[in-house]
Enzyme design. Structure first.
Site, PDB file in Angstrom:
ATOM      1  N   SER A 128       0.850  -1.189   0.000  1.00 33.81           N
ATOM      2  CA  SER A 128       0.000   0.000   0.000  1.00 33.81           C
ATOM      3  C   SER A 128       0.881   1.232   0.000  1.00 33.81           C
ATOM      4  O   SER A 128       1.996   1.216   0.550  1.00 33.81           O
ATOM      5  CB  SER A 128      -0.903   0.012   1.236  1.00 33.81           C
ATOM      6  OG  SER A 128      -1.557   1.265   1.373  1.00 33.81           O
ATOM      7  N   TYR A 153      -2.663  -1.835  10.192  1.00 33.59           N
ATOM      8  CA  TYR A 153      -2.741  -2.032   8.743  1.00 33.59           C
ATOM      9  C   TYR A 153      -1.552  -1.356   8.058  1.00 33.59           C
ATOM     10  O   TYR A 153      -0.854  -1.977   7.239  1.00 33.59           O
ATOM     11  CB  TYR A 153      -4.047  -1.471   8.197  1.00 33.59           C
ATOM     12  CG  TYR A 153      -4.115  -1.502   6.692  1.00 33.59           C
ATOM     13  CD1 TYR A 153      -4.402  -2.692   6.024  1.00 33.59           C
ATOM     14  CD2 TYR A 153      -3.867  -0.359   5.932  1.00 33.59           C
ATOM     15  CE1 TYR A 153      -4.435  -2.738   4.636  1.00 33.59           C
ATOM     16  CE2 TYR A 153      -3.906  -0.404   4.550  1.00 33.59           C
ATOM     17  CZ  TYR A 153      -4.185  -1.585   3.908  1.00 33.59           C
ATOM     18  OH  TYR A 153      -4.213  -1.624   2.526  1.00 33.59           O
TER      19      TYR A 153
END
Length: 251
Positions: A139, A152
């Site tokens: 990400s 996350y």
């Protein structure tokens, strides 16, 4: 990465970026295997698409991955691409008196250990295949985090570092290692609201731009990163980390 003539295994291929990748690669003439926990969903996605197949996998159950590896070896010995895409995301409020690490533990198990276990299972096959590629979904939040999604973002930072090491260790082995680092995209990753969030990039727009980067081989250091995310990638180098962090995490 060669874009046609592959046999590709995509974990987490029943929704979001994983499903979009599966369909895009299938449209380009690849044999694609997607995994997921729901047989009904797998059947719905693969119906009417010869060469797009579904196989069950629950990364939370170690025996499930063992069975998948055995089945792939038997049915698809020509496998040459692994896309380790399965991932989850949850916000966490560490100031809450009831906060505990249960959500964080699940994220670590899925986003980190899931990628590592899938890589360990299929790397022995890939090392013997021409044009082999391992791609894992990280990400852009690996570079500057959203503070309300601490574990996350940290899991994706872990993957960025780990994939760098994997790429270095495989430098004399014909296996390309790519890191897919999407921005905030309209998927169900954080809930149904994300699909229509105007702040998120439309999935089809992201996919089109990302596939163009792959087709051109435009991924320096193995990082498949959109131009819009270069500022976050180089925030510390460009002395903009505090500025970008503050913009992403208003006080």
């Amino acid at each position: 990465m060669q874009m046609t003539g592959n046999t590709i295994l995509i974990t987490g291929g029943t929704s979001g970026i994983g499903r979009a990748l599966a369909e895009a690669f299938h449209d380009r003439g690849n044999r694609v295997i997607i995994t997921g926990r729901s047989l009904a969903v797998l059947e719905e996605i693969t119906a009417g698409r010869p060469g797009l197949m579904g196989m069950p996998l629950d990364l939370g159950a170690p025996n499930s991955l063992v069975q998948l590896e055995r089945d792939v070896r038997t049915r698809f010995p020509e496998l040459n691409v692994l896309v380790a895409n399965a991932g989850i995301s949850h916000p966490e409020d560490m100031t809450d008196e009831n906060w505990d690490v249960s959500a964080a533990q699940l994220i670590v198990e899925t986003n980190i250990m899931g990628v590592m276990r899938a890589t360990a299972a299929f790397l022995p096959i890939l090392k013997n295949r021409p044009g082999a590629t391992i791609m894992a979904t990280s990400s852009a939040l690996a570079f500057v985090p959203r503070a309300d999604f601490p574990t996350y973002c940290a899991s994706k930072a872990f993957l960025h570092s780990w994939l760098t090491s994997l790429r270095h260790q495989l430098r004399k082995v014909p296996v390309e290692v790519l890191e897919l680092s999407p921005p905030y995209v309209q998927t169900k990753l954080t809930g149904a609201h994300q699909i229509t969030d105007p702040r998120a990039m439309p999935l089809d727009a992201y996919l089109a731009e990302m596939m163009q980067l792959l087709e051109r081989g435009d991924h320096p250091r193995g990082e498949v990163l959109l131009e819009r995310d270069q500022a976050r990638r180089w925030a510390e180098r460009d002395d903009r980390y505090e500025e970008i962090f503050a913009a992403m995490n208003p006080a």
